[in-house]
Design an enzyme around this catalytic site. Structure first.
Site, PDB file in Angstrom:
ATOM      1  N   SER A 133       0.889  -1.176   0.019  1.00 14.02           N
ATOM      2  CA  SER A 133      -0.089  -0.040   0.103  1.00 14.02           C
ATOM      3  C   SER A 133       0.938   1.209   0.124  1.00 14.02           C
ATOM      4  O   SER A 133       2.299   1.346   0.097  1.00 14.02           O
ATOM      5  CB  SER A 133      -0.958  -0.078   1.277  1.00 14.02           C
ATOM      6  OG  SER A 133      -0.034   0.082   2.322  1.00 14.02           O
ATOM      7  N   LYS A 134       0.308   2.466   0.022  1.00 19.72           N
ATOM      8  CA  LYS A 134       0.949   3.664  -0.209  1.00 19.72           C
ATOM      9  C   LYS A 134       1.776   3.817   1.236  1.00 19.72           C
ATOM     10  O   LYS A 134       2.961   4.848   0.717  1.00 19.72           O
ATOM     11  CB  LYS A 134      -0.159   4.827  -0.006  1.00 19.72           C
ATOM     12  CG  LYS A 134      -0.790   4.906  -1.388  1.00 19.72           C
ATOM     13  CD  LYS A 134      -1.991   6.078  -1.550  1.00 19.72           C
ATOM     14  CE  LYS A 134      -2.617   6.323  -2.735  1.00 19.72           C
ATOM     15  NZ  LYS A 134      -3.644   7.066  -2.767  1.00 19.72           N
ATOM     16  N   ARG A 135       1.757   3.248   2.171  1.00 19.95           N
ATOM     17  CA  ARG A 135       2.537   3.567   3.365  1.00 19.95           C
ATOM     18  C   ARG A 135       3.715   2.818   3.081  1.00 19.95           C
ATOM     19  O   ARG A 135       4.721   3.073   3.682  1.00 19.95           O
ATOM     20  CB  ARG A 135       1.993   2.885   4.484  1.00 19.95           C
ATOM     21  CG  ARG A 135       1.529   1.384   4.655  1.00 19.95           C
ATOM     22  CD  ARG A 135       0.791   0.929   5.782  1.00 19.95           C
ATOM     23  NE  ARG A 135       0.605  -0.491   5.845  1.00 19.95           N
ATOM     24  CZ  ARG A 135       1.343  -1.155   6.443  1.00 19.95           C
ATOM     25  NH1 ARG A 135       2.603  -0.916   7.175  1.00 19.95           N
ATOM     26  NH2 ARG A 135       1.242  -2.519   6.491  1.00 19.95           N
TER      27      ARG A 135
END
Length: 571
Positions: free
Chosen positions: A305-307
């Site tokens: 994911s973006k994290r």
């Protein structure tokens, strides 16, 4: 006519197969759904990993609600490789039924990313084809036509439950620790009850009539046999009360009417297969073969994911990655040809790809390996292509005033081994052209070099420059530089690291960097040829020697001795 099965299945309709009038030509009947009424086991399977007859047709169907995720790009790539390896068609379909979140801007970005990767589609937006339109938002009339067929056959029914009623059903199921499935309130409603609600104008949805018992099984080309119990499903909605079709219904109708032979998609879509298989059967459509690809995981094995950093193709493109490196790396996330080879062109991938070699376990996305692989691809480019990439980059970012010529060639040859991303090319050149002498001299790492009589080396170097020996040597190129260095070392009775580290610090202002001879020659040429943008922070050799003359070597030596003394007292 629909028939009723005797006890105990009195309320389950056995639906006749319906014709598919919108098919333009025969659909391969390789996969099948069978319903064995004794135990009501519904199964969908495919005997082979490839088609037994008919054309291979696969599709990539993104929702234009954001950027193209690397997971989606890999799914598109696997579909593309399978189609090309089988001599089939790769279709692009835009699933934009989420009208609130879908945008044309997002769609355009996705199309650009797919084109950048080289995944050109045979049918779809901007290309056309015999099975369009290729945006779901333009296919509503088709969905309504098939929804009405299901209503007429009894496979679906009108449900007049309000949102409040549905929430109450969920709450009751939760309290009883049961699956939150629809209770079937309108499943057996009489014609009179339905007419009354229609007369009142009560909003209604279309719900699919799911058998109450039994199992559905599919043979997935990657995962083998997968099964679900039908009693956990409940009657599901295929058309909302506003007339908009639901995802699973759209997908089934689209895949069938577009004659998709193989559905290769992410494993998170596996549960959708249950609903879709029932719809296929009710409409009399032949089932495609299914292959559900594993998720791409972060190093901590959670879903990427973006994290975890960059996750979209557009981001990697902006960061300076090559499309061929992205394609190569994405192909290896869950697939391999059975050898130790890790480098493939897209043509080689087409030649070697097979679904049977796709791994069903999750693939770890390693950004460090991707970066390394990109560097390998970058340096493997034909020289003229690499020159153009670097030259265009240097001019575009304002480091140089021109994008081609001898200086570009020399700079590319010198710096390419230290560049893994296109965006690092301007940083590498800017770093070479800079001269952070004072910062380096005051650093802890440089302390041993300063203490090794750096001031004496500096004095001799300045004398060689002012006397014209060094400029004359640089004018002769690499041979001249090597001859001069050898003589300079003999003069100072220094060699190896004792000679080259002081020279690197004094001439480049740094402790580390590419080949020193190449670096000094490039700096010398840059000062002569005027190719560097005046605003790029370039320090010429003349300016460097001026700075060297201004260094207070005595104060620097004194400072180092004081620091040494303090360090000695603290030990």
């Amino acid at each position: 006519m629909a028939s009723l099965v005797g006890s105990p299945w009195a309320r389950i309709r056995v639906l006749p197969e319906l014709p598919a009038p919108l098919f333009r030509r025969g659909f391969a009947a390789k996969p099948y759904i069978s319903i064995r009424w004794r135990n009501l086991s519904v199964s969908a399977s495919s005997a082979n990993a490839g088609p037994t007859e008919g054309e291979v047709r696969v599709r990539f169907a993104p929702s234009p609600t954001g950027n193209l995720h690397v997971g989606g790009a890999r799914t598109a790539l696997f579909n593309y490789l399978f189609a090309r390896s089988q001599g089939g068609k790769f279709i692009l379909r835009i699933e934009d039924t989420d009208l609130e979140r879908s945008t044309r801007k997002s769609e355009e970005a996705m199309l650009n990313d797919l084109s950048w990767l080289g995944l050109n589609w045979d049918e779809g937006p901007s290309v056309g084809g015999d099975y369009g339109p290729y945006r779901q938002s333009e296919r509503n009339s088709l969905y309504k036509e098939y929804a009405e067929k299901l209503l007429e056959s009894g496979a679906v029914y009108r449900c007049f439950c309000s949102n409040e009623e549905l929430e109450q059903m969920k709450e009751r199921a939760k309290q009883m620790q049961l699956p939150p499935v629809y209770t079937g309130k309108w499943r057996a409603a009489s014609d009179e009850e339905i007419k009354q609600e229609l007369a009142k104008g009560t909003p209604y949805t279309y719900r699919f009539r799911v058998p109450k018992e039994g199992n559905l099984k599919i043979t997935d080309l990657i995962r083998g046999e997968v099964s679900w119990s039908l009693d956990t499903l409940g009657d599901f909605v295929i058309m909302r009360s506003n007339g908009q079709p639901v995802y699973n219904f759209c997908v089934t109708v689209d895949d069938a009417t577009m004659q998709i032979s193989h559905v290769i998609r992410a494993e998170e879509h596996l549960p959708n297969t249950l609903r879709q298989a029932l719809i296929y059967k009710a409409l009399g459509f032949s089932m495609p073969s299914f292959a559900h690809v594993s998720l791409i995981l972060a190093p901590d094995r959670s879903k990427l994911s973006k994290r975890h950093g960059a996750t979209s193709v557009g981001q990697f493109r902006e960061m300076g990655y090559l499309p061929q490196a992205m394609v190569n790396y994405l192909a290896l996330l869950g697939w391999g040809d059975g050898t130790e080879n890790e480098f493939f062109t897209i043509d080689e991938l087409v030649e070697k790809f097979s679904i049977s070699r796709v791994n069903k376990s999750g693939a770890i996305f390693d950004s460090t390996k991707l970066r390394w692989m990109n560097g390998q691809h970058l340096r493997a480019l034909p020289p003229e292509e690499l020159l153009k990439i670097f030259g265009d980059r240097w001019k575009c970012t304002g480091v140089l005033l021109e994008s081609e010529g001898i200086f570009i060639k020399d700079a590319t040859e010198l710096l390419k081994d230290g560049v893994d991303l296109i965006t690092e090319a301007d940083t590498a050149l800017s770093n070479l052209l800079s001269y952070p002498l004072y910062t380096t001299l005051s650093s802890e790492e440089c302390k041993p070099i300063v203490q090794d009589k750096l001031s004496e080396v500096a004095a001799s170097l300045i004398s060689a420059y002012d006397g014209g020996e060094l400029p004359a040597a640089l004018e002769e190129g690499h041979a001249g530089w090597q001859k001069w260095v050898k003589g300079f070392g003999k003069l100072l009775k220094r060699k190896g690291k004792s000679l080259f580290m002081p020279l690197r610090v004094l001439l480049t202002g740094k402790l580390h960097g590419p080949d020193m001879g190449g670096s000094i020659l490039l700096i010398y040429k840059a000062g002569l040829w005027g190719v560097v943008n005046p605003e790029a922070g370039f320090i010429t050799l003349d300016e460097r020697f001026k700075m060297l003359r201004e260094v207070d070597w005595e104060a620097l030596d004194k400072e180092n001795k004081q620091l040494e003394s303090v360090a000695g007292r603290s030990d």
